[in-house]
Design an enzyme around this catalytic site. Structure first.
Site, mmCIF file in Angstrom:
data_model
loop_
_atom_site.group_PDB
_atom_site.id
_atom_site.type_symbol
_atom_site.label_atom_id
_atom_site.label_comp_id
_atom_site.label_asym_id
_atom_site.label_seq_id
_atom_site.Cartn_x
_atom_site.Cartn_y
_atom_site.Cartn_z
ATOM 1 N N LYS A 34 0.849 -1.192 0.000
ATOM 2 C CA LYS A 34 0.000 0.000 0.000
ATOM 3 C C LYS A 34 0.886 1.243 0.000
ATOM 4 C CE LYS A 34 -2.488 1.488 3.636
ATOM 5 N NZ LYS A 34 -2.279 2.952 3.650
ATOM 6 N N ASP A 61 -3.243 4.274 -1.918
ATOM 7 C CA ASP A 61 -4.164 4.732 -0.871
ATOM 8 C C ASP A 61 -4.063 6.246 -0.710
ATOM 9 O OD1 ASP A 61 -5.972 4.704 1.220
ATOM 10 O OD2 ASP A 61 -4.495 4.076 2.717
ATOM 11 N N LYS A 63 -6.945 8.136 -0.882
ATOM 12 C CA LYS A 63 -8.254 8.524 -0.310
ATOM 13 C C LYS A 63 -8.783 9.803 -0.971
ATOM 14 C CE LYS A 63 -7.376 6.445 4.242
ATOM 15 N NZ LYS A 63 -5.932 6.108 4.157
ATOM 16 N N ASP A 66 -12.734 14.886 -4.035
ATOM 17 C CA ASP A 66 -12.635 16.144 -4.784
ATOM 18 C C ASP A 66 -13.856 16.191 -5.708
ATOM 19 O OD1 ASP A 66 -11.601 18.454 -6.153
ATOM 20 O OD2 ASP A 66 -9.571 17.789 -5.649
ATOM 21 N N THR A 118 -10.063 4.708 10.794
ATOM 22 C CA THR A 118 -9.967 3.882 12.012
ATOM 23 C C THR A 118 -9.365 4.645 13.187
ATOM 24 O OG1 THR A 118 -7.930 3.008 11.083
ATOM 25 C CG2 THR A 118 -9.865 1.604 10.929
ATOM 26 N N ARG A 211 3.052 -0.232 10.582
ATOM 27 C CA ARG A 211 4.149 -0.067 11.544
ATOM 28 C C ARG A 211 4.638 -1.352 12.202
ATOM 29 N NH1 ARG A 211 1.037 4.992 13.969
ATOM 30 N NH2 ARG A 211 -0.633 3.714 13.087
HETATM 31 O O1 C5P Z 1 0.812 1.332 10.811
HETATM 32 P P1 C5P Z 1 -0.608 0.852 10.705
HETATM 33 O O2 C5P Z 1 -0.710 -0.666 10.668
HETATM 34 O O3 C5P Z 1 -1.515 1.475 11.744
HETATM 35 O O4 C5P Z 1 -1.075 1.366 9.277
HETATM 36 C C1 C5P Z 1 -2.412 1.329 8.850
HETATM 37 C C2 C5P Z 1 -2.489 1.884 7.458
HETATM 38 O O5 C5P Z 1 -3.841 1.842 7.023
HETATM 39 C C3 C5P Z 1 -2.026 3.327 7.324
HETATM 40 O O6 C5P Z 1 -1.362 3.443 6.074
HETATM 41 C C4 C5P Z 1 -3.311 4.141 7.292
HETATM 42 O O7 C5P Z 1 -3.191 5.297 6.510
HETATM 43 C C5 C5P Z 1 -4.275 3.150 6.629
HETATM 44 N N1 C5P Z 1 -5.702 3.322 6.928
HETATM 45 C C6 C5P Z 1 -6.203 3.368 8.211
HETATM 46 N N2 C5P Z 1 -7.554 3.544 8.400
HETATM 47 C C7 C5P Z 1 -8.384 3.644 7.352
HETATM 48 C C8 C5P Z 1 -7.882 3.582 6.045
HETATM 49 C C9 C5P Z 1 -6.522 3.406 5.871
HETATM 50 O O8 C5P Z 1 -5.455 3.219 9.170
HETATM 51 N N3 C5P Z 1 -9.709 3.758 7.542
#
Ligand code: C5P
Length: 232
Positions: A34, A61, A63, A66, A118, A211
């Site tokens: 991603k 990603d 998002k 616009d 989230t 992460r």
């Molecule tokens: O590091 P982590 O596992 O928290 O990363 C989650 C990824 O999912 C990040 O790139 C974040 O931008 C993405 N994301 C999210 N919640 C959403 C959509 C995408 O955390 N609703």
């Protein structure tokens, strides 16, 4: 994408060198990556081509939210670049979503709608919307229902909301779940986390992990451990 649940690694890293070092460290353990705004703004098209050259599948990603014409153009550009998944905000409304869906020009690009991020708690979301929000899952469900018929392929849904999104969106929808943490791992800024097996049992098709993998001493071993937990 097969309906066997899969894993996408979020490349939320500061530069392309760090991103490709992580991809190389993971090797054959993951195929989906991603790419978000930090890397894409810096070196997006070149990175997508590098990933494709390594046989990887790109989930863009950004998002989008616009006016319909602008989002349609972004979708056409992502399709031409060879991206296979891309996200856009459901709150952009049916005209934006329909324009996006009809701009894929026969490519394999699938479009995934984002409802409520989230990182939002119900209280944070209520403050932004300036109205009472008892339950983030209900908001997510409302946005998904509103988008049905616009031609999207699926939705982002935190694992706790996946069953209710599935009920609204139907069996064919691709459900993508971020906020995944192995049991006992730090949630970072995620408010609604689930373990890999919880997400799979909830019906997620693609689990997104950032992460915990990018910060691991041995990223390939971490991916293997996540996959083992996905299998239960
Ligand atoms: O590091 P982590 O596992 O928290 O990363 C989650 C990824 O999912 C990040 O790139 C974040 O931008 C993405 N994301 C999210 N919640 C959403 C959509 C995408 O955390 N609703």
């Amino acid at each position: 994408m097969s309906r066997q649940p899969d894993l996408a690694i979020a490349l939320d890293l500061p530069d392309v060198r760090a991103a490709l070092a992580l991809v190389d460290a993971i090797g054959g353990e993951a195929s989906w990556y991603k790419v978000g705004p930090v890397l894409f703004v810096r070196d997006g098209p070149a990175l997508v081509k590098e990933l494709a050259g390594r046989g990887k599948r790109v989930f863009l990603d950004l998002k989008w939210h616009d006016i319909p014409n602008t989002v349609a153009g972004a979708v056409a550009s992502a399709a031409a670049l060879g991206c296979e998944l891309a996200t856009l905000h459901l709150i952009g409304g049916p005209a934006m979503l329909e324009a996006a869906a009809s701009s894929r020009n026969g490519s394999g690009l699938k479009l995934i709608g984002v409802g409520v991020l989230t990182s939002f708690s119900a209280a944070d979301y209520a403050a932004v919307m300036a109205r009472g929000v008892a339950d983030v899952g209900e908001e997510q469900e409302r946005l998904v229902r509103f988008a049905l018929g616009a031609g999207l392929d699926g939705f982002v849904a935190a694992a706790p909301e996946t069953p209710r999104v599935r009920r609204v969106a139907g069996a064919a929808a691709l459900l993508v779940s971020p906020g995944i943490r192995r049991a006992g791992a730090a949630p970072d800024d995620q408010r609604r986390v689930a373990t890999p097996v919880e997400a799979v049992r909830a019906g997620s098709d693609l689990l997104v992990v950032g992460r915990p993998v990018s910060g691991a001493k041995d990223p390939a071993a971490e991916v293997r451990a996540i996959r083992a937990e996905m299998a239960g």
